[in-house]
Design an enzyme around this catalytic site. Structure first.
Site, mmCIF file in Angstrom:
data_model
loop_
_atom_site.group_PDB
_atom_site.id
_atom_site.type_symbol
_atom_site.label_atom_id
_atom_site.label_comp_id
_atom_site.label_asym_id
_atom_site.label_seq_id
_atom_site.Cartn_x
_atom_site.Cartn_y
_atom_site.Cartn_z
ATOM 1 N N LYS A 64 48.724 -12.754 20.676
ATOM 2 C CA LYS A 64 49.948 -12.385 20.169
ATOM 3 C C LYS A 64 50.110 -11.037 19.608
ATOM 4 C CE LYS A 64 48.826 -15.276 16.780
ATOM 5 N NZ LYS A 64 47.904 -15.803 17.486
ATOM 6 N N THR A 65 49.071 -10.371 18.999
ATOM 7 C CA THR A 65 48.924 -8.686 18.742
ATOM 8 C C THR A 65 48.847 -8.048 20.067
ATOM 9 O OG1 THR A 65 47.505 -9.366 16.914
ATOM 10 C CG2 THR A 65 47.458 -7.047 17.603
ATOM 11 N N ASP A 109 51.548 -9.117 10.938
ATOM 12 C CA ASP A 109 50.390 -10.361 11.495
ATOM 13 C C ASP A 109 50.249 -11.116 10.269
ATOM 14 O OD1 ASP A 109 48.851 -11.801 13.173
ATOM 15 O OD2 ASP A 109 47.277 -10.342 12.991
ATOM 16 N N THR A 158 49.834 -18.012 12.843
ATOM 17 C CA THR A 158 49.019 -19.287 13.512
ATOM 18 C C THR A 158 49.768 -20.383 12.644
ATOM 19 O OG1 THR A 158 47.503 -18.887 11.527
ATOM 20 C CG2 THR A 158 46.839 -18.062 13.652
ATOM 21 N N ARG A 218 40.326 -14.391 23.303
ATOM 22 C CA ARG A 218 39.027 -13.809 22.121
ATOM 23 C C ARG A 218 37.737 -14.311 22.307
ATOM 24 N NH1 ARG A 218 41.221 -13.526 16.923
ATOM 25 N NH2 ARG A 218 42.346 -11.624 17.421
HETATM 26 P P1 ADP Z 1 45.878 -12.765 18.526
HETATM 27 O O1 ADP Z 1 46.709 -11.704 17.764
HETATM 28 O O2 ADP Z 1 46.725 -13.839 18.904
HETATM 29 O O3 ADP Z 1 44.972 -13.364 17.585
HETATM 30 P P2 ADP Z 1 44.834 -10.902 20.255
HETATM 31 O O4 ADP Z 1 46.302 -10.159 20.772
HETATM 32 O O5 ADP Z 1 44.145 -10.174 19.250
HETATM 33 O O6 ADP Z 1 45.278 -12.505 19.815
HETATM 34 O O7 ADP Z 1 43.905 -10.938 21.470
HETATM 35 C C1 ADP Z 1 42.584 -11.330 21.462
HETATM 36 C C2 ADP Z 1 41.834 -10.554 22.740
HETATM 37 O O8 ADP Z 1 41.991 -11.317 23.576
HETATM 38 C C3 ADP Z 1 42.403 -9.045 22.958
HETATM 39 O O9 ADP Z 1 41.638 -8.000 22.192
HETATM 40 C C4 ADP Z 1 42.424 -9.041 24.168
HETATM 41 O O10 ADP Z 1 41.451 -8.232 24.802
HETATM 42 C C5 ADP Z 1 42.275 -10.688 24.834
HETATM 43 N N1 ADP Z 1 43.566 -11.134 25.428
HETATM 44 C C6 ADP Z 1 44.352 -11.647 24.849
HETATM 45 N N2 ADP Z 1 45.371 -12.416 25.412
HETATM 46 C C7 ADP Z 1 45.026 -11.887 26.711
HETATM 47 C C8 ADP Z 1 45.532 -12.167 27.981
HETATM 48 N N3 ADP Z 1 46.748 -12.698 28.234
HETATM 49 N N4 ADP Z 1 44.892 -11.406 29.097
HETATM 50 C C9 ADP Z 1 43.717 -10.729 28.841
HETATM 51 N N5 ADP Z 1 43.266 -10.594 27.709
HETATM 52 C C10 ADP Z 1 43.890 -11.337 26.443
#
Ligand code: ADP
Length: 338
Positions: A64-65, A109, A158, A218
């Site tokens: 998401k981030t 977030d 989430t 992640r």
């Molecule tokens: P969330 O905000 O949903 O908790 P993040 O955006 O922080 O998740 O993603 C976590 C990690 O996973 C990031 O640092 C990134 O390296 C990896 N990641 C997330 N989505 C992808 C994707 N679609 N393709 C490749 N790597 C991804």
């Protein structure tokens, strides 16, 4: 020891930055969402307007981030990052909003943890770009209205059900649900991360890590990094299947990707509550885990695997989970009694 932990955390964070996709092409999967966002961005750019507010939801670590950063990058916009619990007072929100420049993206977030008062001030800011602030108390209190620059809110959560419906309805750009990744997508993510980390990984090792990565980028990256440490200590130039399996075993991650706490939750429901149903608060007390952690971290994956079901009367462990844990299911036991 504390300093060592801090160093490990700092290193992990900078690695996370390095692994974060920088373009649509590098962002693997979630194709439907990417397509929608690209259209939203193109249309708004052609009109010379900021895009409308967006909400991303889904389990932690699904990207998401990363999507928020990609949208900002695509728009060549500045992104300011904060989170629900960080905005404690009205003044905190006012200072964030009044410091925005035209076209900025504000990323919040953990939006479900915004307090209700803050949410209420956010509504007019989102809708008519005005901020109503009450100055003073009692009869001498007065409201001043500040005009805000055009900006876009991207919120992530989430727990979408915990957002109030007035807030949810403000995301006119769209509300997007991120899905767990397929195992092929996770394999691609591992292969990409390995290239960035400059580590060679055998195909079987990629498969092995992918199997246990909870369908979550992640987690995939975290397991890859731990396998890399293992290979380094073993002075192996590449991550072989054997090394990956050993590293994963040492982390106590089993063949379905379950970690110690996942198994403990299932075992508790089975041993103390006859397999369920059991209410979430009772389960939290019995496992000494936070209710939120069970709901946000453990449960989504256990449900995705079909190991746990949520019913109106509480959580129930499925026959599939009994099988995975090597136990006879309640149904089997009951049928033996007949
Ligand atoms: P969330 O905000 O949903 O908790 P993040 O955006 O922080 O998740 O993603 C976590 C990690 O996973 C990031 O640092 C990134 O390296 C990896 N990641 C997330 N989505 C992808 C994707 N679609 N393709 C490749 N790597 C991804």
């Amino acid at each position: 020891m504390a300093i060592e932990n801090q160093n490990i955390q700092a290193e992990d964070q900078s690695l996370d930055q390095a692994l974060r996709p920088q373009s649509w092409a590098e962002y693997i999967g979630q194709e439907g969402i990417k397509k929608n966002l690209k259209i939203l961005i193109q249309a708004a750019t052609e009109r010379g307007e900021p895009i409308e507010h967006i909400l991303f939801y889904g389990p932690a670590g699904l990207g998401k981030t990363t999507l928020a950063y990609l949208v900002a990058r695509e728009l060549k916009a500045q992104i300011k990052v904060t989170s629900g619990p960080a905005i404690e007072r009205v003044g905190d929100l006012a200072s964030i909003l009044t410091n925005l420049s035209p076209g900025d993206i504000l990323f919040i977030d953990e939006a479900h943890r915004l307090n209700k008062l803050i949410e209420e001030i956010l509504y007019p800011a989102l809708e008519s770009r005005s901020l109503d602030i009450v100055i003073g108390k009692g009869p001498s209190a007065r409201t001043i209205q500040l005009e805000l620059p055009p900006f876009t809110l991207i919120a992530a959560t989430t727990r979408v059900a915990l957002l109030s419906s007035p807030l949810r309805s403000r995301f006119s750009g769209g509300t997007f649900r991120l899905e767990f990744y397929t195992s092929d997508e996770i394999k691609k993510i591992i292969a990409r991360s390995a290239r960035i980390l400059k580590v060679s990984v055998d195909d079987e090792a990629v498969d092995e890590i992918a199997k246990r990565a909870r369908f979550t980028p992640r987690v995939a990256n975290r397991l890859l990094k731990r396998a890399r440490d293992f290979a380094q200590v073993e002075k192996s130039p590449r991550i072989t299947n054997e090394l990956a399996v050993n590293a994963l075993q040492m982390l106590e991650i089993d063949a379905a990707g379950l970690e110690t706490t996942d198994r403990m939750i299932l075992n508790t429901i089975i041993s103390k509550f006859g397999g369920g149903p059991v209410g979430i608060s009772t389960l939290a007390a019995a496992t000494s885990e936070e209710k939120e952690a069970i709901e946000e971290v453990y449960e989504p994956y256990l449900m995705q695997l079909g190991f746990l079901e949520r019913t109106s009367r509480g959580r129930v462990v499925t026959a599939r989970a009994y099988e995975h844990l090597g136990l006879k299911s309640k149904l089997d036991q009951d049928s033996l009694l007949v």
